[in-house]
Structures are given as C-alpha cells and as structure tokens.
Write a protein that holds these residues in place. Structure first.
Motif, short mmCIF file in Angstrom:
data_model
loop_
_atom_site.label_atom_id
_atom_site.label_comp_id
_atom_site.label_asym_id
_atom_site.label_seq_id
_atom_site.Cartn_x
_atom_site.Cartn_y
_atom_site.Cartn_z
N HIS A 233 -8.46 15.82 2.26
CA HIS A 233 -9.27 14.64 2.50
C HIS A 233 -8.62 13.69 3.50
O HIS A 233 -9.31 13.09 4.32
N ARG A 234 -7.31 13.56 3.42
CA ARG A 234 -6.65 12.73 4.44
C ARG A 234 -6.92 13.28 5.84
O ARG A 234 -7.22 12.52 6.77
N TYR B 252 -10.65 12.49 6.67
CA TYR B 252 -10.83 11.06 6.92
C TYR B 252 -10.18 10.66 8.25
O TYR B 252 -10.77 9.91 9.04
N TRP C 115 -7.83 6.33 4.52
CA TRP C 115 -7.55 7.06 3.28
C TRP C 115 -6.20 6.57 2.77
O TRP C 115 -5.20 6.63 3.50
N ALA D 141 -10.63 6.63 -0.64
CA ALA D 141 -11.18 6.01 0.56
C ALA D 141 -10.76 4.55 0.61
O ALA D 141 -10.79 3.85 -0.39
#
Length: 232
Positions: free
Chosen positions: A16-17, A20, A27, A36
């Motif tokens: 996810h980092r 993002y 993040w 987030a």
C-alpha cells in the motif's frame, strides 16, 4: 520466524505504501497501524492495515480497514473475511515446469509499466484500466524495493506478478494469468520469479480461494485470514 501474521501485515502495508506513493497520496506508519494520511486514492486500496494485535483504529481513518489479527470491533463498519495470508520461509523454492515459449521480464521503462498494468487488469477480470496509469503510473517501477513482472508468449502478455521487498519480507502480489492461458503453470512460474527477487527473506502473499492450492504446492503455508471492515 517472526509472528507470521505480523509479516503478512508488513507486506500488505508495504504494497500500500508503494501504491499510495505512486499515486501521490500520503501513507503513514507508526509501527502499530499503517494508514492513509488523508484520502484513499483508488477503490482497490485499503485505508489502513493493523500491524500488531493491540492496534487501535481512529474513527477518522478513511476507507476499508484491514484487521490483520481479526480481533477488532469497529462501530459503523461491516466486517468480512477476505483473502488467505500465506508465508514461505526465506531460502525455500519449489521446482516448477517451464512453459514453452514463455518469458518473464521486469518492467524497466514507463512504457513497460503501461503494459504491465494493462495485462494485470485484463488477467484479473477481463477489464482494462480506465486510463493509463490508473493504479501504476509512470515511474512506479523506479520505487525502491519494487519489481513489476510481465509474462509473455510470442510478445503477447499472458500474466503478471509484483514483488515489494522490505528488510523482513518479500510481498508477492498481482499474480494474474489471462483466462485462456490458465492451468499451464504460468502463475506458479510468476510466483517463483517474484520470490526470487529476494529469496533470502520470508515471502508473503494474500491468496484467493482459487489460488490457495497453487501456493500450497509451492510451499506456502496459510497463517491467517484478516477481516476487512467496510464503511457502511
């Protein structure tokens, strides 16, 4: 091995980092909760991932919360189990048969990233990206620890995988094969290619029900099933 759930959560947060950062969004990670910083930039992405069993989630966290240890009760959200977290110790590898004419290469250029994203979306559900760079913009391939892989046969894209490496894990994702090419072992070859990016660290992934058996044959062990808490 460190707590395998913690390793899977670390891998999920690392992916996810990457996403993002690629999309220009914030993040944050305080060691207990990765989340987030403001808004969730794409519907495929989570709003938070718990990294420890005692993590707490503030009410203002946007989007879907991944409850890694399946312990939270979050008012105003609907929880459902999703995915099957699996791990394989560093140094392990499975023998896989070759597929005639298949090559697997890294995305090195911005054009390669466009190709990777198109193949990944089409292989996942038959739907192309809504626009170029929808989830993997140009430059994504240059982020530290990131490897995007495309499988091709005679120049035709047949599948994808990616690897996000941290000091403790190699998180494998986006393993997808075009429907017409499934059942030939291409997914296994892509998984092993992603694992080989950092073979010395624990490999982590989130398997679909369909993929669980494939990964088990490659030596991955299921360690948990997180809950996703959806806003209602």
């Amino acid at each position: 091995m460190t707590d395998p759930i913690a390793l899977c959560a670390e891998g999920e947060a690392a992916w996810h980092r990457f996403a993002y950062d690629s999309l220009g969004s914030g993040w944050a990670d305080d060691g207990r909760l990765a989340r987030a910083a403001d808004t969730v930039p794409h519907p495929f992405l989570l709003g938070a991932v718990t990294l420890t069993p005692d993590a707490t989630v503030p009410d203002e966290v946007p989007g879907i919360v991944c409850d890694s240890y399946a312990r939270l009760s979050l008012p105003g959200r609907r929880a459902e189990p999703t995915g099957h977290w699996m791990v394989r110790s560093g140094g392990a590898a499975a023998p896989v048969s070759s597929v005639p004419g298949l090559s697997i290469r890294r995305a090195e250029t911005d054009d390669d990233v466009v190709w990777f994203e198109a193949v990944a979306f089409l292989a996942a559900d038959g739907t192309p990206p809504s626009r170029i760079g929808e989830l993997h913009p140009a430059g994504s391939q240059r982020q530290p620890g990131v490897t995007l892989l495309v499988a091709e046969i005679d120049g035709e894209g047949v599948g994808t995988a990616l690897s996000i490496v941290t000091p403790r894990v190699n998180n494998i994702g986006a393993v997808a094969v075009m429907a017409a090419q499934r059942g030939r072992g291409i997914g296994s070859l892509l998984t092993e290619a992603a694992a080989a990016v950092a073979p010395e660290v624990t490999a982590t992934l989130s398997a679909t029900p369909l993929g669980r058996g494939v990964y088990a044959r490659l030596g991955f062990t299921e360690v948990g099933r997180p809950l996703h808490h959806h806003p209602v």
